[in-house]
Design a protein around this motif. Structure first.
Motif, short mmCIF file in Angstrom:
data_model
loop_
_atom_site.label_atom_id
_atom_site.label_comp_id
_atom_site.label_asym_id
_atom_site.label_seq_id
_atom_site.Cartn_x
_atom_site.Cartn_y
_atom_site.Cartn_z
N VAL A 99 0.68 -1.23 0.02
CA VAL A 99 0.03 0.06 -0.04
C VAL A 99 0.85 1.28 -0.09
CG1 VAL A 99 -1.70 1.18 1.09
CG2 VAL A 99 -1.98 -1.27 1.21
N VAL A 100 0.56 2.15 -0.91
CA VAL A 100 1.49 3.45 -1.11
C VAL A 100 0.69 4.58 -0.78
CG1 VAL A 100 3.22 4.41 -2.91
CG2 VAL A 100 2.75 1.84 -2.85
N TRP A 101 1.48 5.37 0.08
CA TRP A 101 0.85 6.73 0.06
C TRP A 101 1.42 7.69 -1.03
CZ3 TRP A 101 -3.38 8.35 2.57
CH2 TRP A 101 -3.97 7.27 3.60
N TYR A 102 0.76 8.41 -1.68
CA TYR A 102 1.15 9.64 -2.68
C TYR A 102 0.66 10.76 -2.30
CZ TYR A 102 2.63 6.09 -6.14
OH TYR A 102 3.27 5.13 -6.98
N ARG A 103 1.18 11.96 -2.56
CA ARG A 103 0.61 13.26 -2.39
C ARG A 103 0.81 14.03 -3.68
NH1 ARG A 103 4.57 15.77 2.25
NH2 ARG A 103 6.66 16.34 1.11
N HIS A 104 -0.05 14.84 -3.97
CA HIS A 104 -0.29 16.06 -5.05
C HIS A 104 -0.29 17.43 -4.54
CE1 HIS A 104 -1.23 16.41 -9.31
NE2 HIS A 104 -0.33 17.02 -9.06
N ALA A 105 0.52 18.28 -4.90
CA ALA A 105 0.40 19.64 -4.20
C ALA A 105 0.17 20.26 -5.76
CB ALA A 105 1.57 20.04 -3.55
N GLU B 227 5.11 22.91 3.51
CA GLU B 227 5.46 22.15 2.22
C GLU B 227 4.83 20.86 2.04
OE1 GLU B 227 7.75 23.62 4.24
OE2 GLU B 227 9.56 22.60 4.41
N ASP B 228 4.21 20.12 3.31
CA ASP B 228 3.51 19.01 3.32
C ASP B 228 2.09 19.23 3.06
OD1 ASP B 228 5.03 18.18 6.30
OD2 ASP B 228 5.57 17.44 4.47
N THR B 229 1.69 20.45 2.61
CA THR B 229 0.22 20.52 2.14
C THR B 229 -0.18 20.00 0.66
OG1 THR B 229 0.10 22.74 3.30
CG2 THR B 229 -1.48 22.46 1.50
N ALA B 230 -1.23 19.13 0.78
CA ALA B 230 -1.22 18.41 -0.53
C ALA B 230 -2.54 17.64 -0.38
CB ALA B 230 -0.02 17.48 -0.85
N VAL B 231 -3.00 16.99 -1.48
CA VAL B 231 -3.95 16.00 -1.55
C VAL B 231 -3.27 14.76 -1.24
CG1 VAL B 231 -5.93 14.75 -2.55
CG2 VAL B 231 -5.63 17.36 -2.86
N TYR B 232 -3.49 13.88 -0.38
CA TYR B 232 -2.69 12.41 0.21
C TYR B 232 -3.70 11.51 -0.64
CZ TYR B 232 0.85 14.90 2.73
OH TYR B 232 1.83 15.57 3.16
N TYR B 233 -3.14 10.48 -1.27
CA TYR B 233 -3.77 9.36 -1.97
C TYR B 233 -3.36 8.16 -1.57
CZ TYR B 233 -5.61 12.94 -5.32
OH TYR B 233 -6.20 14.01 -5.82
N CYS B 234 -4.03 6.95 -1.20
CA CYS B 234 -3.41 5.80 -0.84
C CYS B 234 -3.73 5.22 -2.28
CB CYS B 234 -3.97 5.17 0.20
SG CYS B 234 -5.60 4.73 0.15
N ASN B 235 -2.94 4.25 -2.37
CA ASN B 235 -2.69 3.22 -3.90
C ASN B 235 -2.27 1.89 -3.47
OD1 ASN B 235 -0.34 2.49 -5.91
ND2 ASN B 235 -2.09 2.98 -6.90
N VAL B 236 -3.00 1.05 -4.25
CA VAL B 236 -2.63 -0.45 -4.13
C VAL B 236 -2.33 -0.91 -5.66
CG1 VAL B 236 -3.29 -2.63 -3.58
CG2 VAL B 236 -3.95 -0.72 -1.80
N PRO B 237 -1.12 -1.33 -5.85
CA PRO B 237 -0.77 -1.84 -7.15
C PRO B 237 -1.10 -3.33 -7.23
CG PRO B 237 1.35 -1.39 -5.98
CD PRO B 237 0.04 -0.83 -5.00
N SER B 238 -1.87 -3.83 -7.99
CA SER B 238 -1.96 -5.37 -7.83
C SER B 238 -2.10 -5.74 -9.29
CB SER B 238 -3.55 -5.59 -7.31
OG SER B 238 -3.91 -6.93 -7.37
N GLY B 239 -1.12 -6.59 -9.48
CA GLY B 239 -0.95 -7.21 -10.94
C GLY B 239 -0.89 -6.17 -11.93
#
Length: 115
Positions: A34-40, A88-100
């Motif tokens: 499970v991966v956390w990303y952010r996008h500012a 600088e941590d301000t962003a939208v944070y998303y979780c991601n699950v790569p599966s196959g």
């Protein structure tokens, strides 16, 4: 059907803390990272932290020592504990699950750190 639901974002002052949650439905949670990303705004999406099945974690240099990612297998949930927050941590944070050959994403949660 796989669903990822993030929660826990909000507005916090510099130096404050937040804990984000990512609840993962379906059977993929136990075996996939499970991966956390952010996008500012105006910036590229950034990989923040990864929780690999088995306990291994990885962090971006920008958050090392401040953020901690953990998994609760009983609740199919991944947490991102964020301490010593900076503007600088301000962003939208998303979780991601790569599966196959698929990538599953949550809807995102806004984190805003005021100076």
């Amino acid at each position: 059907q796989v669903q990822l639901v993030e929660s826990g974002g909000g507005l916090v002052q510099t130096g404050g803390s937040l804990r984000l949650s990512c609840a993962v439905s379906g059977t993929i949670f136990s075996i996939n990272p499970v991966v956390w990303y952010r996008h500012a705004p105006g910036k590229q999406r950034e990989l923040v932290a990864t929780a690999v099945s088995g306990g291994t974690t990885h962090y971006a240099d920008s958050v090392k020592g401040r953020f901690t990612v953990s998994r609760d297998y009983a609740k199919n949930t991944v947490y991102l504990q964020m301490n010593s927050l900076k503007p600088e941590d301000t962003a939208v944070y998303y979780c991601n699950v790569p599966s196959g050959n698929r990538n599953y994403w949550g809807q995102g949660t806004q984190v805003t750190v005021s100076s």
